[in-house]
Design a protein around this motif. Sequence first.
Motif, mmCIF file in Angstrom:
data_model
loop_
_atom_site.group_PDB
_atom_site.id
_atom_site.type_symbol
_atom_site.label_atom_id
_atom_site.label_comp_id
_atom_site.label_asym_id
_atom_site.label_seq_id
_atom_site.Cartn_x
_atom_site.Cartn_y
_atom_site.Cartn_z
ATOM 1 N N VAL A 67 -7.936 -8.673 7.302
ATOM 2 C CA VAL A 67 -8.981 -7.701 6.968
ATOM 3 C C VAL A 67 -8.673 -7.083 5.613
ATOM 4 O O VAL A 67 -7.570 -6.570 5.391
ATOM 5 C CB VAL A 67 -9.078 -6.604 8.048
ATOM 6 C CG1 VAL A 67 -10.137 -5.573 7.665
ATOM 7 C CG2 VAL A 67 -9.404 -7.225 9.403
ATOM 8 N N HIS A 68 -9.649 -7.150 4.705
ATOM 9 C CA HIS A 68 -9.462 -6.635 3.348
ATOM 10 C C HIS A 68 -9.704 -5.119 3.325
ATOM 11 O O HIS A 68 -10.753 -4.644 3.768
ATOM 12 C CB HIS A 68 -10.429 -7.333 2.393
ATOM 13 C CG HIS A 68 -10.206 -6.984 0.956
ATOM 14 N ND1 HIS A 68 -11.195 -7.033 0.010
ATOM 15 C CD2 HIS A 68 -9.087 -6.566 0.299
ATOM 16 C CE1 HIS A 68 -10.711 -6.674 -1.162
ATOM 17 N NE2 HIS A 68 -9.438 -6.377 -1.009
ATOM 18 N N ILE A 69 -8.732 -4.394 2.829
ATOM 19 C CA ILE A 69 -8.838 -2.936 2.722
ATOM 20 C C ILE A 69 -8.873 -2.572 1.243
ATOM 21 O O ILE A 69 -7.913 -2.819 0.508
ATOM 22 C CB ILE A 69 -7.647 -2.228 3.410
ATOM 23 C CG1 ILE A 69 -7.551 -2.649 4.878
ATOM 24 C CG2 ILE A 69 -7.771 -0.712 3.272
ATOM 25 C CD1 ILE A 69 -8.759 -2.342 5.708
ATOM 26 N N SER A 70 -9.980 -1.983 0.802
ATOM 27 C CA SER A 70 -10.097 -1.641 -0.619
ATOM 28 C C SER A 70 -10.755 -0.290 -0.864
ATOM 29 O O SER A 70 -10.639 0.250 -1.964
ATOM 30 C CB SER A 70 -10.885 -2.725 -1.366
ATOM 31 O OG SER A 70 -12.175 -2.879 -0.797
ATOM 32 N N SER A 71 -11.447 0.261 0.138
ATOM 33 C CA SER A 71 -12.114 1.541 -0.099
ATOM 34 C C SER A 71 -11.091 2.674 -0.102
ATOM 35 O O SER A 71 -10.151 2.674 0.699
ATOM 36 C CB SER A 71 -13.172 1.806 0.972
ATOM 37 O OG SER A 71 -12.588 2.302 2.159
ATOM 38 N N PRO A 72 -11.242 3.639 -1.002
ATOM 39 C CA PRO A 72 -10.288 4.758 -1.068
ATOM 40 C C PRO A 72 -10.148 5.500 0.257
ATOM 41 O O PRO A 72 -9.056 5.939 0.615
ATOM 42 C CB PRO A 72 -10.889 5.669 -2.152
ATOM 43 C CG PRO A 72 -11.692 4.739 -3.011
ATOM 44 C CD PRO A 72 -12.250 3.706 -2.082
ATOM 45 N N ALA A 73 -11.252 5.625 1.010
ATOM 46 C CA ALA A 73 -11.195 6.354 2.284
ATOM 47 C C ALA A 73 -10.287 5.632 3.276
ATOM 48 O O ALA A 73 -9.462 6.254 3.962
ATOM 49 C CB ALA A 73 -12.596 6.514 2.859
ATOM 50 N N LEU A 74 -10.424 4.301 3.369
ATOM 51 C CA LEU A 74 -9.594 3.548 4.313
ATOM 52 C C LEU A 74 -8.133 3.518 3.864
ATOM 53 O O LEU A 74 -7.222 3.581 4.695
ATOM 54 C CB LEU A 74 -10.134 2.125 4.461
ATOM 55 C CG LEU A 74 -11.473 1.971 5.186
ATOM 56 C CD1 LEU A 74 -11.863 0.501 5.300
ATOM 57 C CD2 LEU A 74 -11.433 2.606 6.576
ATOM 58 N N VAL A 75 -7.901 3.409 2.569
ATOM 59 C CA VAL A 75 -6.526 3.437 2.062
ATOM 60 C C VAL A 75 -5.877 4.782 2.380
ATOM 61 O O VAL A 75 -4.711 4.849 2.796
ATOM 62 C CB VAL A 75 -6.496 3.164 0.544
ATOM 63 C CG1 VAL A 75 -5.086 3.381 -0.012
ATOM 64 C CG2 VAL A 75 -6.967 1.743 0.247
ATOM 65 N N GLU A 76 -6.639 5.856 2.235
ATOM 66 C CA GLU A 76 -6.101 7.194 2.527
ATOM 67 C C GLU A 76 -5.778 7.329 4.009
ATOM 68 O O GLU A 76 -4.730 7.872 4.386
ATOM 69 C CB GLU A 76 -7.124 8.243 2.091
ATOM 70 C CG GLU A 76 -6.601 9.677 2.107
ATOM 71 C CD GLU A 76 -6.774 10.362 3.466
ATOM 72 O OE1 GLU A 76 -5.980 11.267 3.783
ATOM 73 O OE2 GLU A 76 -7.718 9.961 4.201
ATOM 74 N N ARG A 77 -6.661 6.813 4.873
ATOM 75 C CA ARG A 77 -6.389 6.857 6.321
ATOM 76 C C ARG A 77 -5.168 6.013 6.671
ATOM 77 O O ARG A 77 -4.354 6.402 7.512
ATOM 78 C CB ARG A 77 -7.609 6.343 7.089
ATOM 79 C CG ARG A 77 -8.823 7.255 7.009
ATOM 80 C CD ARG A 77 -10.009 6.607 7.703
ATOM 81 N NE ARG A 77 -11.262 7.260 7.361
ATOM 82 C CZ ARG A 77 -12.464 6.807 7.682
ATOM 83 N NH1 ARG A 77 -12.564 5.672 8.370
ATOM 84 N NH2 ARG A 77 -13.543 7.456 7.322
ATOM 85 N N TYR A 78 -5.052 4.864 6.027
ATOM 86 C CA TYR A 78 -3.902 3.990 6.279
ATOM 87 C C TYR A 78 -2.605 4.717 5.917
ATOM 88 O O TYR A 78 -1.627 4.667 6.675
ATOM 89 C CB TYR A 78 -4.039 2.712 5.455
ATOM 90 C CG TYR A 78 -2.983 1.664 5.764
ATOM 91 C CD1 TYR A 78 -3.170 0.746 6.793
ATOM 92 C CD2 TYR A 78 -1.804 1.581 5.029
ATOM 93 C CE1 TYR A 78 -2.221 -0.223 7.086
ATOM 94 C CE2 TYR A 78 -0.840 0.623 5.312
ATOM 95 C CZ TYR A 78 -1.056 -0.272 6.339
ATOM 96 O OH TYR A 78 -0.099 -1.220 6.629
ATOM 97 N N ASN A 79 -2.619 5.394 4.786
ATOM 98 C CA ASN A 79 -1.408 6.096 4.356
ATOM 99 C C ASN A 79 -1.044 7.244 5.295
ATOM 100 O O ASN A 79 0.132 7.498 5.556
ATOM 101 C CB ASN A 79 -1.574 6.616 2.924
ATOM 102 C CG ASN A 79 -1.074 5.623 1.887
ATOM 103 O OD1 ASN A 79 -0.131 4.880 2.144
ATOM 104 N ND2 ASN A 79 -1.702 5.602 0.723
ATOM 105 N N ARG A 80 -2.057 7.933 5.799
ATOM 106 C CA ARG A 80 -1.755 9.016 6.744
ATOM 107 C C ARG A 80 -1.138 8.453 8.017
ATOM 108 O O ARG A 80 -0.185 9.022 8.566
ATOM 109 C CB ARG A 80 -3.027 9.803 7.063
ATOM 110 C CG ARG A 80 -3.453 10.743 5.951
ATOM 111 C CD ARG A 80 -4.350 11.862 6.439
ATOM 112 N NE ARG A 80 -5.628 11.367 6.931
ATOM 113 C CZ ARG A 80 -6.189 11.726 8.067
ATOM 114 N NH1 ARG A 80 -5.574 12.567 8.878
ATOM 115 N NH2 ARG A 80 -7.360 11.249 8.427
ATOM 116 N N ALA A 81 -1.666 7.337 8.491
ATOM 117 C CA ALA A 81 -1.118 6.708 9.695
ATOM 118 C C ALA A 81 0.279 6.151 9.433
ATOM 119 O O ALA A 81 1.174 6.282 10.269
ATOM 120 C CB ALA A 81 -2.049 5.595 10.168
#
Length: 445
Positions: A15-29
């Motif tokens: 799964v390609h992750i590129s949107s800033p919102a998803l990257v930010e959620r990934y980093n929080r997790a």
Amino acid sequence: MIRLIKKGLMFGNLVHISSPALVERYNRALQHLAGKTTALTDFHIDISGYSPEVGIELEDELYLNPNGVNRQFILLTTEQKRAPLLNVKFSTSRDILREFIEMNEAQLFALTATDAVAGELVNSVIKLTTPRDLLNLRKIEIEADTAGGTLRKAQQLAGMVERFKTEEDAWFDDVLIAKMIETAKETGDVTRNPVRLRHTAFEQRNFWTAHFGGLYLFPDLNHPAVICMGDRPDDMPIKYVFDPSQRNQIAKFLGLNGLVETIIEARGVNSAAILQQKMDFLTVDAATDAGVDLTGLDRGDMRRLARNHSDRLPDAYHGLAQLLRWAKDGGPWPRITSDHPAYFYTLRATNTPNRDLVNMLLAELAPLDPRQVFICHKELFYRTYATWPEAKKAYVADFLAREYQVDKAGARAALFGHEPDMSGNDRISEDIIARVGPWGAVGRS
């Protein structure tokens, strides 16, 4: 490995992750689980949320799998259920994660709309010290919540709602009411839309693990055994522990438990075509050792290669050739025992709950069939692929891209499916199979 990646044979369906919102959620997790973050703004993730790019950046391919035992995961979207699992340490992990996502898809879809869901596949063992510890991994529980603790807060809110409804003076408890209102802003109305995940405990019965050199554990059978690909463990509380050199014992174990059938017996497959392709792979392996150019081979080229390099062909080739002649041309019935190098190439798993695990084991016992190894044991495929000459790498990659990648489901069904064959073509009659058994001594009728 670049060739495999370009052909979609490695890191495919991530799964390609590129949107800033998803990257930010990934980093929080990721911070919540491992105390780390990524500076990348564009990466790919597998079903567990593991990213090979992030693994390279952090110089830790186990950043979501400490000690290789309790797999952690980050869900940004329920679409991850279609992705593979990378760096597999247990054969059951992907199935558990996929079943968890599918059983809670609606809830996870709602939760991941605003936050990442982080969790862990938990068992009673934190770190494996001896192979004996593996038998304690009988039950896997999934603990999961959003990075912001939505489920935990929903549970707290549900408790507060219950207090409000049952305690006599709760109507006058301004602190309780204020807490309920504040928590509800984050969780929503848990009375109308309860937020909880179900089926978070999974049984892990028979499985493969990469630990200790690779072990296949079958404790949950009528005739249990362990098959080790590395050093033979001496502390397993199972009577029968085999290594690949004990071919007779492994064959007997598979037979006693009804785990395998010969390709000739198998319903719904073109057994002659499967045998021929296995022979072609053995021919390619021999030709590679002779430095032959393998570009653009057709059926005639393959026959010439086999003739020209007959002295290099392994005994497994000749055993499969005898069986193919019996199946197609009425040659003598070959007696192929478990001592014969061709034996495990002639088998596939029967239709039992252990089918995928047994096909994985057979792939390791018949490693010169790269198609089966790729389909059934990708970790082994990538490991052995790296050791091949360039000519063999190119041939196998082109074959898999051409013959498997375009129709994965069809290829799997043709090789391992158990649906009745309605065509009547390329099938050996059932009465002959009944008379000779898998490897009887009776001649072809």
